[in-house]
Design a protein around this motif. Structure first.
Motif, PDB file in Angstrom:
ATOM      1  N   ALA A 513       0.818  -1.219   0.000  1.00 14.60           N
ATOM      2  CA  ALA A 513       0.000   0.000   0.000  1.00 14.60           C
ATOM      3  C   ALA A 513       0.849   1.266   0.000  1.00 14.60           C
ATOM      4  N   ASP A 514       2.126   1.156   0.364  1.00 14.24           N
ATOM      5  CA  ASP A 514       2.992   2.332   0.461  1.00 14.24           C
ATOM      6  C   ASP A 514       4.159   2.241  -0.500  1.00 14.24           C
ATOM      7  N   ARG A 515       3.852   1.802  -1.680  1.00 16.15           N
ATOM      8  CA  ARG A 515       4.891   1.533  -2.667  1.00 16.15           C
ATOM      9  C   ARG A 515       4.866   2.651  -3.707  1.00 16.15           C
ATOM     10  N   PRO A 516       6.016   3.085  -4.179  1.00 12.31           N
ATOM     11  CA  PRO A 516       6.020   4.097  -5.243  1.00 12.31           C
ATOM     12  C   PRO A 516       5.434   3.527  -6.535  1.00 12.31           C
ATOM     13  N   HIS A 517       4.744   4.390  -7.276  1.00 12.90           N
ATOM     14  CA  HIS A 517       4.153   3.982  -8.544  1.00 12.90           C
ATOM     15  C   HIS A 517       4.699   4.828  -9.676  1.00 12.90           C
ATOM     16  N   LEU A 518       5.038   4.184 -10.769  1.00  9.49           N
ATOM     17  CA  LEU A 518       5.389   4.910 -11.981  1.00  9.49           C
ATOM     18  C   LEU A 518       4.063   5.264 -12.657  1.00  9.49           C
ATOM     19  N   VAL A 528       6.974   9.595 -10.919  1.00  9.93           N
ATOM     20  CA  VAL A 528       6.734   8.557  -9.918  1.00  9.93           C
ATOM     21  C   VAL A 528       6.010   9.180  -8.735  1.00  9.93           C
ATOM     22  N   HIS A 529       4.897   8.591  -8.359  1.00 13.55           N
ATOM     23  CA  HIS A 529       4.128   9.026  -7.190  1.00 13.55           C
ATOM     24  C   HIS A 529       4.579   8.152  -6.036  1.00 13.55           C
ATOM     25  N   THR A 530       5.136   8.776  -5.003  1.00 12.60           N
ATOM     26  CA  THR A 530       5.804   7.977  -3.973  1.00 12.60           C
ATOM     27  C   THR A 530       5.509   8.498  -2.575  1.00 12.60           C
ATOM     28  N   PRO A 531       5.445   7.584  -1.602  1.00 13.26           N
ATOM     29  CA  PRO A 531       5.417   8.046  -0.218  1.00 13.26           C
ATOM     30  C   PRO A 531       6.620   8.966   0.017  1.00 13.26           C
ATOM     31  N   ALA A 532       6.394  10.051   0.742  1.00 15.51           N
ATOM     32  CA  ALA A 532       7.427  11.079   0.873  1.00 15.51           C
ATOM     33  C   ALA A 532       8.744  10.512   1.396  1.00 15.51           C
ATOM     34  N   ASN A 533       8.655   9.550   2.309  1.00 13.36           N
ATOM     35  CA  ASN A 533       9.896   9.058   2.926  1.00 13.36           C
ATOM     36  C   ASN A 533      10.759   8.250   1.952  1.00 13.36           C
ATOM     37  N   LEU A 534      10.187   7.868   0.804  1.00 11.28           N
ATOM     38  CA  LEU A 534      10.978   7.101  -0.171  1.00 11.28           C
ATOM     39  C   LEU A 534      11.452   7.963  -1.348  1.00 11.28           C
ATOM     40  N   ALA A 535      11.097   9.251  -1.333  1.00  9.69           N
ATOM     41  CA  ALA A 535      11.347  10.085  -2.519  1.00  9.69           C
ATOM     42  C   ALA A 535      12.827  10.117  -2.903  1.00  9.69           C
TER      43      ALA A 535
END
Length: 575
Positions: A513-518, A528-535
Motif C-alpha cells: 500500500a505504500d509503494r512508489p508507482h510509476l 513517480v508518485h511515492t510516499p514522501a519518505n521514499l522520494a
DNA sequence: ATGGCTCGCGCC
DNA sequence: AAAGGGCGCGAGCCAT
C-alpha cells in the motif's frame, strides 16, 4: 517430474471467472510438465512470482495482465507479450501493418486465413477482455495451445533475426524491453496520475469563466473573446473556429492571410491578430482539456489515460483517449501528490542529441555530450557561445531541416563533427534510396511504400517522378529515416529506462500500500508518485536506471544520459 | 446521422 | 521556390 523452477510461465485466463491455466516453460518455449489449472489465477500467479520470478508469457497485457492487476498483491517482474513481440517480428520480416493478435499469429503458423486485428480500445468491457474471440482465435482452438505454439515460434524467429538488421541489433533485448513497456503501460493508468479536480476547475474558471450550466454552451470569457475579435474585424458575426470564415473576415478588412496559424497571426500589425490568438488559446483549453475532458478522463482524483506501447513506428508510445502525451504545461498544476506523498519528476536532458553522439561514435560530440548542458558545451566549442544557434543547428541536422538561415550552422557542424553529421546523412541516403534503417536495438523503419504513397501520388500529379532520387517524396523519406535512427534509438533507451526503473522501484522496501508507482511516461520523462519518505530513494533509482539503460543500449560510450530530476508536490513545480 | 478528410495546435 | 521528424485530438466541412 517437473523441475522446481521454470524460466517462463505461460498464463491463460478462463473466459469467465477468476480461474485460468498456467504452463511452465523452458526459455525456448518447451513445456515442463502438464498445464496447471488454477481456480484463482491471480493467487497462483502471485505464488509463482514470489517463488520463481519467471518471465510471464501472455497473448497481450490487455487480456493477460490488466484483469489480474487489481487482485495481485505484488507487481510482476517480467513478461513476454506475444502481441508486441509479433509486431516487432513482423517489422523485421518487412510485414508492417499485418495483424498481430494471437489468433493472427496462430493462423499464420497453421496456414489458416489470417483474421484482421480488432479495432483497439473503445472501452472494451471487462468480460469481453477474457473472451477467446478477442484473441481472434478460431472457436475450437485452445488458447493455451496457441500461446505455447506462437511463443515457441517467436523465440525461434527472434533468434533468426538477421545480423544485418542493425550491426548491434539485439532483438531479444528489444522484445524484453517492449514487453516491460507493456507492464508499465498497464500499471500506470491502474495507479493513475494524481489529479486535483478543484485545481483544474479553478484554472478553467480563471481562464474561461465559470463552468456553464448548460453543456455545449460557451463559457463567458470565451464568448467575450469571440465578440471582441468580431468587433475588431468589422463587427460582423463569424465562427472563429472555422479557418475559412476567419480568413474571409480578415480579408474583408484588407488583411490577406494564407492560413490562420498563430505564427502568421503574430506577424500581423492589427489588433485582431492578438485577439485571434487569445481566442484560440482559450478555445483549445476548453475543447481539449476543459470540463468535458475532466469528466471523461480525470475522475476520482486520478488521470487514467490509455497508453499504446509501440504505437509509433519509432517505438515511441502513443496514447488513445485522454491525450496523455499532449497535456498542456499549464494544466500541470492540477497534478498534485496525495497527502504524505510526493512526485519524483525526471526527464532525460537533451536525449536525442546525446543519442546521436552515442550512436555515431563521434568522439568530439561525445566529449561535448559527456555531461552538463550539451547545447552550452556545443556553443562554446563551435558557435562562439551562442546556445540558441547550437540548439537550432543540431535539431535541424537531426530533422533534416534546410530552410531558414540554418545553412551556415549545418556547415559548421559538418566541419566540427563530421562523424555525427555523416551518420545522419548516411541514414538519410538509405531512406532516399528506398532502404531500411534500424534503431540501436534493431527496430526497423517501415519500407517506402507505406507512408510515402500520398507524397508519391502528389509528385505524379505534378508531373515529377516520385522515385527519382532527387524527387520530393524520396527526400521526405530521407528526412524520416534520418530522424528515425535517432528517435527510435531514443525510444530503445527510454524503454530500457522504464524496465530498469520498474525493477528498482519494486525492490524498494515498502508495503504494497505504500509503494512508489510509476504513473506517467512521456517519451523521455517519467513521473513517480511515492510516499514522501521514499522520494530520495526513488530519485536515486531514476539516476541508476538511466545509467543502466545507457549501458544496456549503447555499451561503452563516453556519452552520459543525465536525468533532470525534481522532487515536488505539484508537477507544475518541476523544471 | 455517420465517416473521413483537413486544419491547427498540444506534447516530445 | 521551397525547403522540419513523430504523434492525438477536436472542430469544421463535405460526401454519403
Amino acid at each position: 517430474m517437473a523441475p522446481t523452477t521454470a524460466a517462463r510461465v505461460a498464463l491463460v485466463p478462463h473466459p469467465q471467472g477468476r480461474g485460468g491455466r498456467l504452463q511452465r516453460l523452458t526459455e525456448d518455449g518447451t513445456p515442463l510438465g502438464a498445464p496447471l489449472p488454477a481456480t484463482d489465477l491471480a493467487a497462483a500467479v502471485a505464488d509463482l512470482e514470489a517463488a520463481e520470478h519467471p518471465r510471464w508469457v501472455w497473448a497481450a497485457a490487455e487480456s493477460g495482465y490488466a484483469p489480474l492487476l487489481p487482485r495481485l498483491p505484488q507487481r510482476l517482474g517480467r513478461c513476454h507479450d506475444l502481441r508486441l513481440v509479433e509486431a516487432l517480428l513482423l517489422a523485421h520480416e518487412g510485414r508492417f501493418g499485418h495483424p498481430r493478435s494471437l489468433g493472427a499469429a496462430w493462423a499464420r503458423l497453421r496456414g489458416l486465413p489470417v483474421p484482421a486485428d480488432l479495432p483497439e480500445g473503445g472501452g472494451a468491457e471487462q468480460d469481453t477482455l477474457f473472451a477467446p474471440d478477442r484473441l481472434q482465435l478460431p472457436p475450437d482452438t485452445d488458447p493455451l495451445t496457441a500461446v505455447l505454439a506462437v511463443h515457441a515460434e517467436q523465440q525461434r524467429r527472434l533468434a533468426a533475426v538477421p545480423e544485418a538488421h542493425g550491426a548491434r541489433a539485439r532483438p531479444r533485448l528489444l522484445a524484453a524491453a517492449e514487453s516491460a513497456g507493456a507492464l508499465a503501460a498497464t500499471e500506470a493508468p491502474h495507479d493513475g496520475l494524481p489529479w486535483r479536480a478543484e485545481v483544474h476547475d479553478a484554472l478553467l474558471t480563471e481562464l474561461l469563466g465559470p463552468r456553464p450550466h448548460i453543456p455545449g454552451t460557451q463559457p463567458a470569457r470565451l464568448a467575450e473573446a469571440a465578440v471582441r475579435l468580431q468587433q475588431a474585424l468589422g463587427g460582423k458575426p463569424f465562427n472563429p473556429d472555422s479557418p475559412t470564415q476567419v480568413l474571409r473576415a480578415f480579408a474583408e478588412q484588407g488583411i490577406r492571410l494564407t492560413t490562420t496559424r498563430s505564427w502568421e497571426l503574430k506577424e500581423l500589425d492589427h489588433p485582431a491578430g492578438e485577439l485571434m490568438i487569445r481566442y484560440k488559446e482559450l478555445a483549445r483549453i476548453h475543447a481539449a482539456h476543459g470540463w468535458a475532458w475532466q469528466d471523461a478522463w480525470a475522475r476520482g482524483g486520478r488521470f487514467r489515460p490509455e497508453y499504446v506501447v509501440g504505437g509509433v513506428v519509432s517505438g515511441r508510445w502513443a496514447s488513445r483517449g485522454g491525450g496523455a502525451l499532449q497535456i498542456p504545461r499549464i494544466l500541470r498544476r492540477a497534478v498534485v501528490a496525495d497527502p504524505g506523498w510526493l512526485l519524483v519528476v525526471a526527464d532525460a536532458a537533451q536525449l536525442e542529441p546525446r543519442v546521436l553522439a552515442a550512436l555515431s561514435g563521434d568522439t568530439g560530440l561525445a566529449r561535448t555530450a559527456a555531461g552538463g548542458d550539451l547545447y552550452e558545451a556545443l556553443a562554446a566549442t563551435a558557435f562562439q557561445g551562442d546556445r540558441d544557434k547550437a540548439k537550432l543547428g543540431l535539431l535541424g541536422a537531426m530533422y533534416g531541416q534546410t530552410s531558414g538561415d540554418i545553412g551556415p550552422l549545418l556547415a559548421t557542424l559538418r566541419q566540427r563533427y563530421p562523424t555525427a553529421m555523416g551518420y545522419v546523412e548516411a541514414a538519410a541516403r538509405v531512406g532516399e534510396e528506398g532502404g531500411i534503417v534500424h534503431s540501436r536495438l534493431g527496430r526497423p523503419c517501415p519500407p517506402p511504400q507505406d507512408a510515402w504513397l500520398d507524397l508519391a501520388e502528389g509528385a505524379a500529379a505534378a508531373g515529377t517522378d516520385p522515385a527519382e532520387p532527387g524527387g520530393r517524396s524520396m527526400r521526405a523519406r530521407g528526412r524520416f529515416t534520418r530522424n528515425f535512427v535517432i528517435q527510435a534509438s531514443a525510444a530503445d533507451w527510454a524503454l530500457a529506462l522504464l524496465a530498469a526503473l520498474r525493477r528498482r522501484l519494486l525492490a524498494l522496501p515498502a508495503a504494497p500500500a505504500d509503494r512508489p508507482h510509476l504513473v506517467f511516461f512521456q517519451h523521455d520523462e517519467v513521473v513517480v508518485h511515492t510516499p514522501a519518505n521514499l522520494a530520495d530513494q526513488v530519485a536515486a533509482a531514476v539516476a541508476e536506471s538511466a545509467e543502466e539503460a545507457r549501458r544496456l543500449v549503447f555499451g561503452d560510450t563516453p556519452v552520459r544520459f543525465p536525468m533532470s530530476t525534481a522532487v515536488v508536490e505539484s508537477y507544475a513545480d518541476a523544471k
